[in-house]
Write a protein that holds these residues in place. Structure first.
Motif, PDB file in Angstrom:
ATOM      1  N   VAL A  16       0.812  -1.296   0.066  1.00 39.41           N
ATOM      2  CA  VAL A  16       0.026  -0.042   0.010  1.00 39.41           C
ATOM      3  C   VAL A  16       0.960   1.315  -0.013  1.00 39.41           C
ATOM      4  N   LEU A  17       0.486   2.022  -0.664  1.00 37.18           N
ATOM      5  CA  LEU A  17       1.245   3.416  -0.791  1.00 37.18           C
ATOM      6  C   LEU A  17       0.028   4.572  -0.486  1.00 37.18           C
ATOM      7  N   PHE A  18       0.338   5.436   0.437  1.00 35.31           N
ATOM      8  CA  PHE A  18      -0.614   6.421   0.923  1.00 35.31           C
ATOM      9  C   PHE A  18       0.062   7.834   0.510  1.00 35.31           C
ATOM     10  N   ALA A 130       0.604  -7.055   9.913  1.00 35.16           N
ATOM     11  CA  ALA A 130       0.236  -7.887   9.025  1.00 35.16           C
ATOM     12  C   ALA A 130       1.228  -8.196   8.060  1.00 35.16           C
ATOM     13  N   GLY A 131       2.615  -7.472   8.175  1.00 34.63           N
ATOM     14  CA  GLY A 131       3.765  -7.882   7.140  1.00 34.63           C
ATOM     15  C   GLY A 131       3.415  -7.132   5.779  1.00 34.63           C
ATOM     16  N   VAL A 132       2.421  -6.187   5.676  1.00 37.29           N
ATOM     17  CA  VAL A 132       2.205  -5.645   4.285  1.00 37.29           C
ATOM     18  C   VAL A 132       3.199  -4.498   4.275  1.00 37.29           C
ATOM     19  N   ARG A 133       3.852  -4.395   3.140  1.00 37.79           N
ATOM     20  CA  ARG A 133       4.768  -3.492   2.775  1.00 37.79           C
ATOM     21  C   ARG A 133       3.752  -2.219   2.345  1.00 37.79           C
ATOM     22  N   THR A 134       4.341  -1.207   3.163  1.00 36.69           N
ATOM     23  CA  THR A 134       3.846  -0.061   3.148  1.00 36.69           C
ATOM     24  C   THR A 134       4.597   1.407   3.137  1.00 36.69           C
ATOM     25  N   GLY A 135       4.009   2.315   2.103  1.00 42.48           N
ATOM     26  CA  GLY A 135       4.940   3.605   1.952  1.00 42.48           C
ATOM     27  C   GLY A 135       3.842   4.882   1.814  1.00 42.48           C
ATOM     28  N   GLY A 184       9.536  -2.617  -3.786  1.00 41.35           N
ATOM     29  CA  GLY A 184       9.743  -4.041  -4.453  1.00 41.35           C
ATOM     30  C   GLY A 184       8.396  -4.736  -4.537  1.00 41.35           C
ATOM     31  N   THR A 185       7.685  -4.062  -5.224  1.00 42.42           N
ATOM     32  CA  THR A 185       6.202  -4.639  -5.723  1.00 42.42           C
ATOM     33  C   THR A 185       5.877  -4.216  -6.916  1.00 42.42           C
ATOM     34  N   PRO A 186       5.348  -5.120  -7.771  1.00 44.75           N
ATOM     35  CA  PRO A 186       4.725  -4.596  -9.198  1.00 44.75           C
ATOM     36  C   PRO A 186       3.724  -3.739  -8.788  1.00 44.75           C
ATOM     37  N   PRO A 187       3.328  -2.819  -9.760  1.00 45.66           N
ATOM     38  CA  PRO A 187       2.472  -1.746  -9.745  1.00 45.66           C
ATOM     39  C   PRO A 187       1.122  -2.181  -9.636  1.00 45.66           C
ATOM     40  N   GLY A 188       0.608  -3.272 -10.135  1.00 43.80           N
ATOM     41  CA  GLY A 188      -0.484  -3.932 -10.129  1.00 43.80           C
ATOM     42  C   GLY A 188      -0.981  -4.513  -8.776  1.00 43.80           C
ATOM     43  N   ARG A 189       0.187  -4.571  -7.745  1.00 42.42           N
ATOM     44  CA  ARG A 189      -0.062  -5.252  -6.630  1.00 42.42           C
ATOM     45  C   ARG A 189      -0.282  -4.131  -5.437  1.00 42.42           C
ATOM     46  N   VAL A 190      -0.021  -3.085  -5.863  1.00 46.51           N
ATOM     47  CA  VAL A 190       0.151  -1.875  -5.054  1.00 46.51           C
ATOM     48  C   VAL A 190      -0.854  -1.042  -4.906  1.00 46.51           C
ATOM     49  N   LEU A 191      -1.553  -0.848  -4.027  1.00 47.08           N
ATOM     50  CA  LEU A 191      -2.909  -0.117  -3.896  1.00 47.08           C
ATOM     51  C   LEU A 191      -2.426   1.361  -3.297  1.00 47.08           C
TER      52      LEU A 191
END
Length: 233
Positions: A16-18, A130-135, A184-191
């Motif tokens: 997730v990117l905020f 939850a181990g979700v990569r967040t930025g 380190g996550t493909p754009p399609g999997r980054v909310l």
């Protein structure tokens, strides 16, 4: 609002990117009369809270006018541009003398003046657990990391991408691509979670699904960030 929905139809987001202002931190109460009066005193200007409230009112009326919005174009591409554009806007709002302009600009960019929405810290901590990569990806002209550190969630962020540090600003797809690379996550999997249909919604051009928060906000109310937890693995 989630768009485009089909990108998350088969699998939830992995990261997730905020956005920052208006999404995680409240941008409506940053300029406070008491804080401005204190800052003015440090700059050698005598100003009571009533006078400070009037300065704030005049400043906001000018910077949020159509002319003010136009003048702010490109202000987030560097710290120097941000200071130049905003101090000019503040000065013209009065007109105000340089010491008062500096005091008001210091308040505007003070990380301690920016308060998180009630659900910001719980949601960021829940994502971390939850181990979700967040930025965070923000159009901003100054370092917002101390604002997160102050509420003890800076360590919940895997990356902080600021327009002023890269010379790129939303809606440029390249900035979203850079943030995904940092995660380190493909754009399609980054909310991407934001509140601006034009600048934040532009994430879809870089391949990210987008969740837009309502434009209506109530003072002291949760921002609706808990919905993000249902959209990630």
């Amino acid at each position: 609002m989630l768009a485009p929905v089909d990108q998350l139809a088969d699998a939830r987001a992995e990261a997730v990117l905020f956005d920052f202002s208006g999404t995680l931190f409240d941008d409506t109460g940053v300029l406070d009369p008491a804080a401005l009066a204190a800052a003015a005193a440090r700059h050698g200007v005598r100003l009571d809270e009533t006078g400070a409230a009037e300065v704030i009112r005049r400043t906001l009326r000018h910077v949020d006018s159509p002319e003010g919005f136009a003048a702010r174009e490109g202000c987030d591409l560097s710290p120097q541009a941000h200071r130049r554009v905003w101090t000019t806007l503040i000065a013209d709002a009065g007109p105000f003398e340089a010491p008062l302009v500096e005091a008001l600009y210091a308040c505007l960019t003070d990380p301690h003046a920016w308060l998180p929405y009630p659900d910001t810290v719980p949601v960021l901590r829940a994502l971390r657990e939850a181990g979700v990569r967040t930025g965070v990806l923000s159009n901003i002209g100054w370092d917002i990391r101390p604002a997160f550190a102050r509420v003890e969630v800076l360590d919940a962020l895997h990356t902080v991408v600021l327009s002023c540090e890269h010379g790129l600003a939303k809606p440029d797809p390249a900035l979203f691509a850079l943030a995904c690379e940092r995660l380190g996550t493909p754009p399609g999997r980054v909310l991407y979670v934001g509140d601006d249909p034009a600048k934040d919604g532009a994430a879809v051009r870089a391949g990210l699904p987008v969740y837009l928060l309502p434009s209506e906000r109530s003072a002291g109310a949760a921002r609706g960030l808990a919905a993000v937890l249902r959209l990630v693995r």
